[in-house]
Design a protein around this motif. Structure first.
Motif, PDB file in Angstrom:
ATOM      1  N   PHE A 101       0.813  -1.211   0.000  1.00 35.36           N
ATOM      2  CA  PHE A 101       0.000   0.000   0.000  1.00 35.36           C
ATOM      3  C   PHE A 101       0.847   1.261   0.000  1.00 35.36           C
ATOM      4  CE2 PHE A 101      -2.269   3.559   1.728  1.00 35.36           C
ATOM      5  CZ  PHE A 101      -3.445   3.525   1.011  1.00 35.36           C
ATOM      6  N   THR A 102       1.870   1.320   0.853  1.00 36.55           N
ATOM      7  CA  THR A 102       2.682   2.526   0.947  1.00 36.55           C
ATOM      8  C   THR A 102       3.382   2.830  -0.368  1.00 36.55           C
ATOM      9  OG1 THR A 102       2.956   2.250   3.334  1.00 36.55           O
ATOM     10  CG2 THR A 102       4.569   3.652   2.216  1.00 36.55           C
ATOM     11  N   ALA A 103       3.923   1.814  -1.027  1.00 41.79           N
ATOM     12  CA  ALA A 103       4.575   2.018  -2.328  1.00 41.79           C
ATOM     13  C   ALA A 103       3.566   2.526  -3.351  1.00 41.79           C
ATOM     14  CB  ALA A 103       5.222   0.724  -2.813  1.00 41.79           C
ATOM     15  N   GLN A 104       2.363   1.958  -3.337  1.00 42.54           N
ATOM     16  CA  GLN A 104       1.335   2.429  -4.267  1.00 42.54           C
ATOM     17  C   GLN A 104       0.934   3.872  -3.964  1.00 42.54           C
ATOM     18  OE1 GLN A 104      -2.075   0.006  -5.095  1.00 42.54           O
ATOM     19  NE2 GLN A 104      -0.865  -1.865  -5.337  1.00 42.54           N
ATOM     20  N   ALA A 105       0.767   4.201  -2.701  1.00 39.79           N
ATOM     21  CA  ALA A 105       0.370   5.570  -2.338  1.00 39.79           C
ATOM     22  C   ALA A 105       1.442   6.572  -2.772  1.00 39.79           C
ATOM     23  CB  ALA A 105       0.110   5.663  -0.843  1.00 39.79           C
ATOM     24  N   ARG A 106       2.704   6.230  -2.547  1.00 44.22           N
ATOM     25  CA  ARG A 106       3.779   7.151  -2.965  1.00 44.22           C
ATOM     26  C   ARG A 106       3.780   7.333  -4.479  1.00 44.22           C
ATOM     27  NH1 ARG A 106       7.183   5.109   1.507  1.00 44.22           N
ATOM     28  NH2 ARG A 106       7.176   6.830   2.992  1.00 44.22           N
ATOM     29  N   LYS A 107       3.535   6.270  -5.227  1.00 49.25           N
ATOM     30  CA  LYS A 107       3.488   6.383  -6.685  1.00 49.25           C
ATOM     31  C   LYS A 107       2.301   7.240  -7.116  1.00 49.25           C
ATOM     32  CE  LYS A 107       4.677   5.778 -10.899  1.00 49.25           C
ATOM     33  NZ  LYS A 107       5.672   6.727 -11.403  1.00 49.25           N
ATOM     34  N   VAL A 108       1.153   7.049  -6.475  1.00 54.39           N
ATOM     35  CA  VAL A 108      -0.035   7.835  -6.800  1.00 54.39           C
ATOM     36  C   VAL A 108       0.242   9.319  -6.564  1.00 54.39           C
ATOM     37  CG1 VAL A 108      -2.393   8.361  -6.043  1.00 54.39           C
ATOM     38  CG2 VAL A 108      -1.712   5.987  -6.467  1.00 54.39           C
ATOM     39  N   PHE A 109       0.787   9.659  -5.416  1.00 52.74           N
ATOM     40  CA  PHE A 109       1.088  11.064  -5.131  1.00 52.74           C
ATOM     41  C   PHE A 109       2.173  11.596  -6.060  1.00 52.74           C
ATOM     42  CE2 PHE A 109      -1.490  10.476  -1.439  1.00 52.74           C
ATOM     43  CZ  PHE A 109      -1.997  11.737  -1.176  1.00 52.74           C
ATOM     44  N   GLY A 110       3.134  10.757  -6.418  1.00 53.53           N
ATOM     45  CA  GLY A 110       4.146  11.163  -7.394  1.00 53.53           C
ATOM     46  C   GLY A 110       3.523  11.454  -8.745  1.00 53.53           C
ATOM     47  N   ASN A 111       2.546  10.619  -9.146  1.00 56.15           N
ATOM     48  CA  ASN A 111       1.856  10.848 -10.417  1.00 56.15           C
ATOM     49  C   ASN A 111       1.055  12.152 -10.380  1.00 56.15           C
ATOM     50  OD1 ASN A 111       2.904   8.494 -11.466  1.00 56.15           O
ATOM     51  ND2 ASN A 111       1.021   7.314 -11.260  1.00 56.15           N
ATOM     52  N   ILE A 112       0.433  12.436  -9.241  1.00 61.09           N
ATOM     53  CA  ILE A 112      -0.291  13.708  -9.111  1.00 61.09           C
ATOM     54  C   ILE A 112       0.689  14.866  -9.243  1.00 61.09           C
ATOM     55  CG2 ILE A 112      -1.602  15.178  -7.520  1.00 61.09           C
ATOM     56  CD1 ILE A 112      -2.889  12.556  -6.458  1.00 61.09           C
TER      57      ILE A 112
END
Length: 135
Positions: free
Chosen positions: A54-65
């Motif tokens: 989850f944490t890796a996915q959340a960081r990628k999502v925020f990076g994409n934003i």
């Protein structure tokens, strides 16, 4: 973090109680609005990042934003609203911790969180939409 755009005022309404990590409302005076589609944990080739993490996915999502905001010359300081779609509310503490790495903690954007049965790909655990304002 730098400053909130001058045409945005974040407010916490005392009668609504304490707002931990988000603002109750954002008042925008003038400017243009940018709406970001829900971002998921995929890289530039469309491959999922952080399956099962989850944490890796959340960081990628925020990076994409952050990448999308940069495309129109903005940063997270211009974000007035975030909507989180999580497959399990058990991940809320992790989501908040990652969010706090990106948003202005002095004037955090308004936020909503929704638990969903599934996202567009079965391995995804989080999706985030954003609304930003150009001064």
């Amino acid at each position: 973090m730098s400053d909130t755009p001058p045409n945005v005022r974040f407010v916490n309404v005392p009668a609504l109680g304490r707002a931990p990590g988000y603002s109750h409302l954002a008042e925008v005076r003038g400017g243009r609005t940018v709406y970001l589609s829900g971002q998921i944990a995929v890289d530039g080739s469309g491959a999922t990042v952080g399956a099962g993490d989850f944490t890796a996915q959340a960081r990628k999502v925020f990076g994409n934003i952050a990448l999308a905001l940069a495309e129109v010359g903005l940063t997270f300081d211009s974000v007035v609203k975030l909507t989180f779609f999580l497959t399990d509310f058990a991940h809320l503490p992790q989501m908040r911790a990652v969010r706090d790495e990106f948003v202005n903690l002095q004037t955090p954007p308004t936020s909503s969180a929704v638990q969903v049965a599934a996202l567009v790909r079965p391995e995804l655990l989080i999706e985030v939409e954003a609304i930003a304002v150009i001064p």
